[in-house]
Scaffold this active site. Structure first.
Site, PDB file in Angstrom:
ATOM      1  N   THR A  72       0.804  -1.226   0.000  1.00 36.88           N
ATOM      2  CA  THR A  72       0.000   0.000   0.000  1.00 36.88           C
ATOM      3  C   THR A  72       0.837   1.276   0.000  1.00 36.88           C
ATOM      4  O   THR A  72       0.636   2.159  -0.834  1.00 36.88           O
ATOM      5  CB  THR A  72      -0.944   0.003   1.217  1.00 36.88           C
ATOM      6  OG1 THR A  72      -1.876  -1.071   1.068  1.00 36.88           O
ATOM      7  CG2 THR A  72      -1.711   1.316   1.321  1.00 36.88           C
ATOM      8  N   ASP A 156      -3.908   6.017   7.276  1.00 36.93           N
ATOM      9  CA  ASP A 156      -3.032   7.189   7.359  1.00 36.93           C
ATOM     10  C   ASP A 156      -2.138   7.309   6.128  1.00 36.93           C
ATOM     11  O   ASP A 156      -2.013   8.372   5.516  1.00 36.93           O
ATOM     12  CB  ASP A 156      -2.193   7.162   8.641  1.00 36.93           C
ATOM     13  CG  ASP A 156      -1.545   5.816   8.925  1.00 36.93           C
ATOM     14  OD1 ASP A 156      -1.013   5.187   7.989  1.00 36.93           O
ATOM     15  OD2 ASP A 156      -1.564   5.377  10.090  1.00 36.93           O
TER      16      ASP A 156
END
Length: 536
Positions: A72, A156
């Protein structure tokens, strides 16, 4: 007559000037989205979501990541910088940094504090570990910081890395149900974000629960519900419907991440950001980076063939349709530019493949680590392995030196051992990686994802289909097409409809967008662009 003609010419001129650049760029990343999903679920999509993007926009059917590991954080960083982890430095979601001698998380920053709730750890984040500039950074610079940049995500890293170093704000979801940020961006949350959090908008999705969006017979592209390849969602059997209130009561608001409604809440927050920050309201281009994370959480736990995942994409299709309609109304058709892609794709469930006679296997991370340590003990009388993570092997150089061993010989000995394992395709030493060999297909992937200051002394690649994960759900990280092949669609401002099946690379997005905006490319971008969407 002359006056009327002059007025008409002036009006046309003004319209053309207003459209010289888009008023708003919306970068959409769908976490763990395979290109295949646009085909497999197509019959059940609405006309106004993914299908609208593909019919009215330009679709790149054959876009791939060009490095390993396909995770990611590296994915988001590579999309927005136009380069690979070897350059931008985000070599994983978390990794053992051999220069620092400790584990680190991609956006950790001990110098900042949380804004938005009392969850101290969740907010101590910033983009300081990102070594390259982004599309969004260059937009800020080119507008003398007048163009606004906001990044939002459930994760985040999905908000922070795309928003770049100069962002006005990055917001991410907390287990408390609030969208939070850090003091890197300001001294306190904007009033509108505080108000949104105070409304506890997540509760309307929790109380609603999760049942199928459409009749069950529609989901014939998936395996049966509660099949053996699905994991449990917060200790609940994978069977529709889910009582989200029970899950919430037993856990916290973080449960929304693993439902389709994390995506809905994200768009609710995105709309609030657009309205409150006046994004796209003048002729100075603004940028909103949106990353949908719930698809990844659900994919990991329940797998790519689950009814839950299909339902998530059918719901995301409706969410995107609603968001496009919102942008049409509030920014104006033709005034905004959208690109949609993914940070990585995902593997098939290994147990499912095995049950259908494909000779592959799940590899347990702890087993590899233990076997390496046992081999070291048997060979050298001591454990020389400092860390094993993300396919990297790190050696304790102090111990190697104290025993009078040659580090190069130690690397080769471990390499020879690993290459005898059934699951291993290739093993490369640090020297082989840094020297490079473009004719070696696998080595090229590793070289582009390797930072000698942060990565290990050995890196391994598993054979195709072998996955370092549990027997249920799925994961990603390899250089194989099931992890690299992602969607890429451009839509809106100055985009003519069309499609191509020519192979493209994810690092072409950033230089292409900056060329469209007529601004400087990110400082580490290789400058290779997607000519198809630059031709007017």
């Amino acid at each position: 007559m002359k006056k009327a003609l002059f007025s008409l010419v002036f009006l046309v001129s003004m319209l053309l000037t207003a459209q010289d650049k888009p008023k708003l760029v919306v970068g959409i990343v769908v976490d763990q989205m395979k290109m295949e999903y646009l085909y497999r679920f197509s019959n059940d999509f609405s006309q106004n979501g993914f299908k609208r993007l593909m019919k009215e926009g330009y679709t790149f059917h054959n876009t791939h990541y060009n490095y390993m590991p396909t995770y990611t954080a590296p994915g988001h960083a590579s999309i927005y910088t136009g380069t690979t982890p070897a350059v931008h430095g985000i070599v994983g979601n978390e990794w053992f940094n051999k220069a620092a001698g400790k584990e680190m998380y991609c956006t950790d920053d001990a110098t900042v504090s949380t804004l938005g709730d009392d969850s101290e750890k969740e907010g101590k984040m910033s983009p300081r570990n990102l070594q390259s500039s982004t599309i969004t950074d260059e937009l800020k610079l080119s507008t003398n910081f007048k163009g606004k940049v906001i990044g939002i995500s459930i994760k985040d890293r999905g908000a922070i890395l795309p928003a770049g170093h100069f962002a006005d704000w990055a917001f991410w979801y907390s287990k408390t149900g609030a969208f939070i940020s850090s003091t890197y961006y300001g001294e306190k949350l904007p009033d509108w974000a505080t108000q949104f959090n105070a409304e506890k908008n997540y509760l309307k999705y929790v109380t609603k629960g999760w049942d199928l969006l459409k009749p069950k017979e529609i989901y014939n592209e998936s395996l049966t519900d509660n099949n053996p390849y699905e994991g449990k969602l917060f200790k609940k059997a994978p069977f529709m419907p889910y009582n989200l209130q029970d899950m919430y009561d037993a856990n916290d608001a973080g449960i929304l991440r693993s439902t389709p409604f994390g995506n809905n809440l994200l768009v609710d927050f995105a709309k609030k950001a657009i309205e409150s920050e006046n994004l796209g309201k003048d002729n100075i281009t603004d940028f909103l980076a949106v990353s949908f994370s719930s698809t990844d959480y659900i994919g990991h736990v329940l797998g790519p063939r689950s009814i839950e995942l299909q339902d998530t994409y059918l719901r995301l299709d409706e969410t995107i349709a609603d968001f496009l309609t919102y942008l049409d109304k509030n920014v104006g058709k033709g005034n905004y530019l959208v690109f949609l892609t993914a940070d990585h794709a995902g593997a098939e469930n290994v147990t499912y493949l095995k049950d259908n006679k494909y000779k592959v296997d799940n590899i347990n991370f702890k087993n590899i680590e233990n076997q390496l340590k046992e081999f070291s003990q048997a060979t050298y009388g001591e454990n020389l392995v400092l860390d094993y993570s993300n396919y990297n092997v790190f050696f304790d150089k102090t111990k190697v030196k104290s025993k009078g061993l040659n580090l190069q010989e130690v690397k080769q000995t471990f390499k020879d051992y690993l290459q005898k394992q059934d699951y291993i395709k290739r093993v490369y030493t640090e020297e082989e990686i840094t020297n490079g060999n473009p004719s070696d297909y696998y080595l090229d992937f590793i070289t582009k994802g390797y930072d000698p200051i942060q990565n290990g002394e050995l890196i391994m690649i598993f054979k195709p289909g072998y996955v370092e994960y549990s027997s249920t759900g799925t994961t990603h990280g390899s250089p194989y097409s099931y992890d690299t092949h992602v969607p890429l669609i451009f839509f809106g401002w100055n985009i003519k409809k069309g499609q191509t099946h020519d192979r493209k690379e994810i690092t072409q997005i950033a230089p292409t967008v900056t060329q469209m905006l007529k601004i400087t490319m990110p400082n580490s971008s290789n400058g290779e662009v997607l000519q198809e969407v630059l031709k007017n």
